[in-house]
Scaffold this motif. Structure first.
Motif, short mmCIF file in Angstrom:
data_model
loop_
_atom_site.label_atom_id
_atom_site.label_comp_id
_atom_site.label_asym_id
_atom_site.label_seq_id
_atom_site.Cartn_x
_atom_site.Cartn_y
_atom_site.Cartn_z
N GLY A 115 0.81 -1.20 0.00
CA GLY A 115 0.00 0.00 0.00
C GLY A 115 0.84 1.25 0.00
N PRO A 116 0.28 2.36 0.50
CA PRO A 116 1.01 3.62 0.50
C PRO A 116 2.29 3.53 1.32
N ALA A 117 3.27 4.33 0.92
CA ALA A 117 4.51 4.39 1.69
C ALA A 117 4.23 5.00 3.06
N ILE A 118 5.09 4.71 4.00
CA ILE A 118 4.96 5.24 5.35
C ILE A 118 6.00 6.33 5.55
N LEU A 119 5.56 7.47 6.02
CA LEU A 119 6.45 8.60 6.28
C LEU A 119 6.70 8.70 7.77
N PHE A 155 10.10 6.49 -7.34
CA PHE A 155 10.21 7.94 -7.21
C PHE A 155 9.33 8.40 -6.05
N VAL A 156 9.81 9.42 -5.32
CA VAL A 156 9.12 9.84 -4.11
C VAL A 156 9.16 11.35 -3.98
N ALA A 157 8.13 11.89 -3.35
CA ALA A 157 8.07 13.32 -2.99
C ALA A 157 7.38 13.44 -1.65
N VAL A 158 7.78 14.45 -0.87
CA VAL A 158 7.15 14.73 0.43
C VAL A 158 6.69 16.18 0.43
N THR A 207 4.43 8.34 -3.92
CA THR A 207 5.37 7.38 -4.52
C THR A 207 4.81 6.85 -5.83
N SER A 208 5.72 6.46 -6.70
CA SER A 208 5.34 5.87 -7.99
C SER A 208 6.55 5.14 -8.56
N PRO A 209 6.31 4.09 -9.35
CA PRO A 209 7.43 3.41 -10.00
C PRO A 209 8.01 4.23 -11.15
N ARG A 210 7.31 5.29 -11.55
CA ARG A 210 7.76 6.13 -12.66
C ARG A 210 7.87 7.59 -12.23
N VAL A 235 0.40 6.92 -9.04
CA VAL A 235 0.94 7.70 -7.92
C VAL A 235 0.13 7.36 -6.68
N VAL A 236 0.79 6.84 -5.66
CA VAL A 236 0.12 6.42 -4.42
C VAL A 236 0.43 7.44 -3.34
N VAL A 237 -0.59 7.84 -2.58
CA VAL A 237 -0.45 8.90 -1.59
C VAL A 237 -0.62 8.32 -0.18
#
Length: 247
Positions: A115-119, A155-158, A207-210, A235-237
């Motif tokens: 599932g979604p990444a954990i921050l 790929f990731v963004a915060v 996050t996304s694989p692209r 894109v998973v949030v």
């Protein structure tokens, strides 16, 4: 021949620094690290950052899957203050010996999340750093850094949305597109000193694989729209929050 990529995940290096590995696992790790200058350099970075503590997540126990996805089980969050006896009881489950491959093969992370990444938010302390729970307020001037636990490379963004409605791109800082992410290096570069804005700040990890741009995310947050609904395909949030209050 010198390895061109890291073979040991940060989680194992942190256990190594915390002296939380049994003799056999420790010897295997040291043998692997002896032929991996990149892992040796990362170990020194973790030691310098005083990051030798076990992974904790404020959202509670995670559902994790081990190598080959053979079974799932729930486990309690650990701290470096666990007794040696308790560590030995659970370590065979947490760090199976068979995860060490033949020389030359990369070491895989001991688990992955679904599932979604954990921050995870870490606050700098005099002793090193500590995980910040959402229920515990921070103060203006506190220094924080981020750790991202995702299922795989990509790929990731915060991003953050503070009580004034101001959007901040924390990673890549002030960027316009997501940055590459390696599961073996979950701690994002850089640290941030909290400003004087009090109250709740919502944090989002995308996050996304692209590769993906961030304009849509910034605009959605500024307009008060649901970021998960606004997200493009793939894109998973994930989200969490922190609060700031005067000391």
């Amino acid at each position: 021949m010198t390895s061109q990529s890291r073979r040991i995940p940060d989680s194992l290096l942190e256990h190594y620094l915390a002296d939380a590995l049994d003799a056999r696992t420790r010897a295997q790790l040291e043998e692997t690290m002896a032929s991996s200058p990149l892992d040796q350099a990362r170990l020194q970075e973790l030691r310098a950052d005083s990051a030798a503590f076990l992974i904790q997540h404020p959202s509670g126990p995670l559902v994790e899957r081990f190598r080959q996805q053979r079974k799932r089980r729930q486990w309690w969050r650990w701290t470096v203050r666990l007794t040696l006896a308790a560590v030995f009881l659970v370590l065979p489950m947490l760090v199976p010996h068979e995860m060490f491959p033949a020389p030359g093969d990369p070491i895989e992370p001991p688990y992955q999340t679904k599932g979604p990444a954990i921050l995870v938010v870490h606050r700098k302390t005099d002793q090193g750093s500590e995980v910040v729970r959402s229920s515990v307020p921070l103060a203006p001037g506190d220094s924080i850094r981020f750790e991202v636990k995702a299922a795989g490379n990509g790929f990731v963004a915060v991003l953050g949305l503070d009580a004034r409605g101001v959007v901040t791109v924390y990673h890549p800082y002030d960027g316009t597109a997501a940055a590459s992410y390696d599961v073996a290096q979950p701690f994002l570069p850089g640290a941030f000193v909290l400003d004087e804005t009090l109250g709740r700040e919502d944090l989002y990890v995308l996050t996304s694989p692209r590769p993906f741009e961030l304009g849509w995310a910034i605009q959605a947050l500024e307009q008060g729209r649901d970021l998960k609904r606004a997200a493009p395909k793939d894109v998973v949030v994930g989200s969490t929050f922190l609060t700031k209050a005067k000391k």
